[in-house]
Design a protein around this motif. Structure first.
Motif, PDB file in Angstrom:
ATOM      1  N   VAL A 174       0.836  -1.200   0.000  1.00  0.00           N
ATOM      2  CA  VAL A 174       0.000   0.000   0.000  1.00  0.00           C
ATOM      3  C   VAL A 174       0.876   1.259   0.000  1.00  0.00           C
ATOM      4  O   VAL A 174       1.942   1.282   0.609  1.00  0.00           O
ATOM      5  CB  VAL A 174      -0.950  -0.004   1.224  1.00  0.00           C
ATOM      6  N   GLY A 175       0.430   2.274  -0.732  1.00  0.00           N
ATOM      7  CA  GLY A 175       1.145   3.540  -0.722  1.00  0.00           C
ATOM      8  C   GLY A 175       2.413   3.546  -1.550  1.00  0.00           C
ATOM      9  O   GLY A 175       3.191   4.492  -1.482  1.00  0.00           O
ATOM     10  N   THR A 176       2.643   2.486  -2.324  1.00  0.00           N
ATOM     11  CA  THR A 176       3.772   2.487  -3.258  1.00  0.00           C
ATOM     12  C   THR A 176       3.192   2.465  -4.674  1.00  0.00           C
ATOM     13  O   THR A 176       1.977   2.373  -4.863  1.00  0.00           O
ATOM     14  CB  THR A 176       4.670   1.244  -3.075  1.00  0.00           C
ATOM     15  N   ASP A 177       4.066   2.521  -5.670  1.00  0.00           N
ATOM     16  CA  ASP A 177       3.594   2.449  -7.055  1.00  0.00           C
ATOM     17  C   ASP A 177       3.587   1.020  -7.571  1.00  0.00           C
ATOM     18  O   ASP A 177       3.373   0.787  -8.763  1.00  0.00           O
ATOM     19  CB  ASP A 177       4.452   3.359  -7.940  1.00  0.00           C
ATOM     20  N   ASP A 200       1.810  -2.193  -8.189  1.00  0.00           N
ATOM     21  CA  ASP A 200       0.384  -2.473  -8.365  1.00  0.00           C
ATOM     22  C   ASP A 200       0.056  -3.882  -7.859  1.00  0.00           C
ATOM     23  O   ASP A 200      -0.246  -4.787  -8.633  1.00  0.00           O
ATOM     24  CB  ASP A 200       0.030  -2.335  -9.856  1.00  0.00           C
ATOM     25  N   ALA A 236      -8.029  -7.154  -2.665  1.00  0.00           N
ATOM     26  CA  ALA A 236      -8.016  -5.786  -3.194  1.00  0.00           C
ATOM     27  C   ALA A 236      -6.739  -5.102  -2.742  1.00  0.00           C
ATOM     28  O   ALA A 236      -6.077  -5.543  -1.809  1.00  0.00           O
ATOM     29  CB  ALA A 236      -9.235  -5.008  -2.688  1.00  0.00           C
ATOM     30  N   ARG A 237      -6.393  -3.997  -3.415  1.00  0.00           N
ATOM     31  CA  ARG A 237      -5.231  -3.211  -2.990  1.00  0.00           C
ATOM     32  C   ARG A 237      -5.662  -2.204  -1.928  1.00  0.00           C
ATOM     33  O   ARG A 237      -6.841  -2.052  -1.644  1.00  0.00           O
ATOM     34  CB  ARG A 237      -4.641  -2.500  -4.204  1.00  0.00           C
ATOM     35  N   GLY A 238      -4.654  -1.550  -1.360  1.00  0.00           N
ATOM     36  CA  GLY A 238      -4.953  -0.405  -0.502  1.00  0.00           C
ATOM     37  C   GLY A 238      -5.306  -0.714   0.939  1.00  0.00           C
ATOM     38  O   GLY A 238      -5.825   0.153   1.634  1.00  0.00           O
ATOM     39  N   ARG A 267      -6.261   0.956   6.384  1.00  0.00           N
ATOM     40  CA  ARG A 267      -6.769   2.051   5.542  1.00  0.00           C
ATOM     41  C   ARG A 267      -8.097   1.695   4.883  1.00  0.00           C
ATOM     42  O   ARG A 267      -8.987   2.537   4.777  1.00  0.00           O
ATOM     43  CB  ARG A 267      -5.745   2.402   4.449  1.00  0.00           C
ATOM     44  N   SER A 268      -8.219   0.464   4.427  1.00  0.00           N
ATOM     45  CA  SER A 268      -9.398   0.090   3.646  1.00  0.00           C
ATOM     46  C   SER A 268     -10.623  -0.171   4.510  1.00  0.00           C
ATOM     47  O   SER A 268     -11.750  -0.084   4.020  1.00  0.00           O
ATOM     48  CB  SER A 268      -9.096  -1.179   2.841  1.00  0.00           C
ATOM     49  N   GLN A 279      -3.348   8.967   9.250  1.00  0.00           N
ATOM     50  CA  GLN A 279      -3.121   8.216   8.018  1.00  0.00           C
ATOM     51  C   GLN A 279      -2.366   9.003   6.932  1.00  0.00           C
ATOM     52  O   GLN A 279      -1.513   8.438   6.257  1.00  0.00           O
ATOM     53  CB  GLN A 279      -4.440   7.648   7.487  1.00  0.00           C
ATOM     54  N   PRO A 280      -2.642  10.309   6.743  1.00  0.00           N
ATOM     55  CA  PRO A 280      -1.869  11.039   5.725  1.00  0.00           C
ATOM     56  C   PRO A 280      -0.400  11.240   6.111  1.00  0.00           C
ATOM     57  O   PRO A 280       0.409  11.610   5.268  1.00  0.00           O
ATOM     58  CB  PRO A 280      -2.589  12.393   5.639  1.00  0.00           C
ATOM     59  N   THR A 286       2.897   5.696   5.532  1.00  0.00           N
ATOM     60  CA  THR A 286       3.122   7.132   5.369  1.00  0.00           C
ATOM     61  C   THR A 286       4.172   7.660   6.346  1.00  0.00           C
ATOM     62  O   THR A 286       4.929   8.576   6.018  1.00  0.00           O
ATOM     63  CB  THR A 286       1.804   7.898   5.559  1.00  0.00           C
TER      64      THR A 286
END
Lengths: 126, 466
Positions: free
Chosen positions: B50-53, B55, B83-85, B116-117, B223-224, B402
């Motif tokens: 999560v939070g990386t590029d 996929d 699922a992602r995220g 997060r999800s 979270q941010p 984060t």
């Protein structure tokens, strides 16, 4: 269904333009087009999906002649489905936008990818 | 101060140990867990993209811990989330030693929440090396109870499961608690809404009819990323809540003050007779001891980690003790200082006066050891887990995606590691095992973060006794 072109620019990476319908979010449209963006909660609370607005209808920050820095205003480019709780006012003033809950009102260009998220906060002690 | 501070008789607690019938999961006593358990040969570890590029979804890694195995120190299986995220973070069992009297109940299913999800996953570990995802509770089902951001999972006696929830459906406050039944369906909200504002970790001590919960912040706050402005605005927690376990109501709130900012992991001593426990106040870099005396709970700072000057930092670097645990024999408190780069052990035979036994300076911004087997360590020790016999301490290095990016940006590029130290409980010493390295940077899809660790047969942070 009216749609707007949102050009996604990964920092030091590829660029992709997605047609986003008025009733869908940038994240949904990107997924529908077979692409991916980072995301987490999908409700606007966590900030994982954040992008940085670069251009609205062909106008960039560099084109700003008013001096108030508002040439590229998120409010001109997007409507939110619900409040963007993960963003502070300073983030919104700087053009950050939560793509999981934002639908475009104009053609625009947005910096995306995990590096944009890391711009929101820095190490406060360093 | 008495350690055998029992308020309720065994008959009151419904758990008669004079005629103890152990037919269910776990062990009859903490001592039985030490004596009857076998050495851990597998670990389940949270793995994150999560939070990386990259996929890919987050995953539960199965790590081989058997020194005699050809795949020792390797990730031998990965259970990918649908699922992602998610931001997989903490997780727990459907049943533990608190249900050891319940015939037919098994410690078999892992409850794996997405921080997060708000998606909650159930993994069947019947085949320990090849666990399977069997149930998913979708975020929308969780939001219906005006809750989000699931964190700590404990099994409640008799097969129910309780999750601490850090936010409301908007990711704001108040948080609360969500209860699942033994079919992994949402039973409802455990407590009357409004008992608390902030939530984080919790631990219950059923024989004392008590639960203690701690405070992080609203999900939309933490979270941010970590923003010092939020601390100044009072958006981070500094309180402990003492609950009536049977009633699900807060009986007492203890304000730890500025010395107790961001109280995270709550650990009661394992013996069900004790009212003593510890909580690590991460931001203030202190550990508090809490205990019951004259009918009310008290808390007192007992360990204080000093900030250190760093040539590359403008301000002194706080230690940030983000995780603590107590050995199964209740003798030692272990913990990690994520920013400094240290794992430590204190003798807590007298819980009011912890005595530093030993520490290791490894990883982080000050660690003397900065590489293992030539692998550069990108971050400090974070989640710790101890073998049931107290002789092997393991840890991973990711705190929260984060926050990692703020304090250890290289963690995303290199991935986490899982490391180990050998512990001598008799001498009170720690020694880094240079032969042990699990490199999450080598995952097929790219470098992954690693967070909480669990053993299949229970561990020092999973089990509670009645």
């Amino acid at each position: 269904m009216p749609s707007h072109d949102v050009t996604l620019e990964w920092i030091n990476g590829p660029t992709r333009t997605v047609a986003v319908d008025a009733d869908e979010t940038v994240l949904q449209a990107t997924e529908r087009a077979g692409g991916t963006l980072p995301y987490g909660c999908r409700t606007g609370a966590c900030g994982t999906c954040v992008g940085r607005l670069l251009e609205v209808d062909g106008v960039t920050k560099a084109d700003d002649r008013t001096g108030d820095g508002r040439a590229v205003d998120v409010d001109d480019a997007f409507t939110y489905r619900r409040a963007p709780r993960a963003l502070k006012p300073r983030h919104q003033d700087d053009g950050y936008v939560l793509l999981c809950i934002a639908s475009p009102r104009a053609d625009c260009r947005v910096a995306v990818g995990s590096q944009v998220q890391s711009e929101l906060v820095d190490n406060p002690w360093k | 101060m008495s350690d055998a501070n029992t308020n309720r008789s065994e008959s009151e607690s419904g758990h008669d140990h004079a005629d103890h019938h152990h037919a269910g999961p776990g062990y009859a006593t903490p001592q039985a867990a030490i004596e009857e358990s076998e050495r851990e040969t597998l670990a389940y570890v949270m793995g994150l993209y999560v939070g990386t590029d990259i996929d890919e979804p987050d995953f539960v890694a199965v790590v081989d811990l058997d020194p005699d195995s050809e795949t020792y120190c390797e990730i031998v299986d990965r259970v990918e989330m649908p699922a992602r995220g998610d931001e997989l973070h903490h997780f727990g069992w459907n049943a533990c030693s608190s249900s050891c009297h319940v015939e037919g109940l098994e410690r078999r299913h892992l409850i794996v929440p997405g921080q997060r999800s708000s998606r909650i996953h159930v993994i069947d570990t019947k085949d320990r090396r090849d666990p399977e995802l069997v149930e998913v509770i979708e975020p929308e089902e969780v939001f219906e109870y005006d809750l989000s951001a699931p964190h700590t999972v404990h099994c409640v006696p008799d097969g129910k499961i309780l999750l601490s929830m850090l936010g409301d459906a908007d990711g704001e406050l108040p948080g609360g608690f969500l209860e699942l039944n033994d079919d992994f369906e949402i039973e409802g909200r455990w407590e009357p809404p409004g008992e608390i504002e902030m939530n984080y970790d919790y631990w219950y001590q059923p024989r004392q009819n008590v639960m203690v919960s701690s405070e992080w912040a609203a999900p939309a706050t933490y979270q941010p990323g970590f923003d010092l402005e939020d601390v100044e605005d009072g958006k981070y927690g500094q309180q402990l809540h003492v609950w009536d376990w049977e009633e699900g109501t807060v009986e007492q709130t203890i304000d730890l003050g500025e010395e107790g900012l961001i109280p995270l992991e709550v650990r009661f001593l394992h013996t069900p007779e004790s009212t003593h426990g510890f909580v690590g106040a991460a931001l203030s870099s202190n550990v508090f001891h809490f205990w019951e005396e004259d009918g009310e709970y008290r808390a007192e700072k007992v360990i204080d980690f000093e900030a250190r000057e760093h040539p590359d930092w403008d301000m002194p670097v706080p230690a940030l003790p983000t995780d603590i645990l107590i050995s199964m024999d209740d003798r030692y408190l272990f913990g990690s200082n994520w920013l400094h780069g240290e794992v430590w052990m204190y003798d807590v035979s007298d819980p009011a006066n912890p005595q530093r036994a030993d520490s290791l300076s490894v990883g982080g911004h000050f660690g003397e050891v900065q590489e293992v087997q030539g692998r550069e360590l990108a971050a400090g020790p974070q989640m710790v887990q101890l073998s049931l016999d107290g002789e092997r301490l393991y840890w991973t290095t990711s705190l929260f995606s984060t926050w990692d990016d703020q304090f250890y940006p290289e963690e995303a590029e290199r991935g986490s590691v899982m490391l180990k130290a050998d512990v001598d409980p008799r001498k009170g010493t720690l020694e880094l095992d240079e032969d042990f390295l699990v490199d999450f940077g080598e995952c097929p899809a790219g470098p992954a973060r690693a967070h909480e660790i669990r053993w299949p047969d229970g561990d020092c942070t999973s089990d509670v006794w009645q």
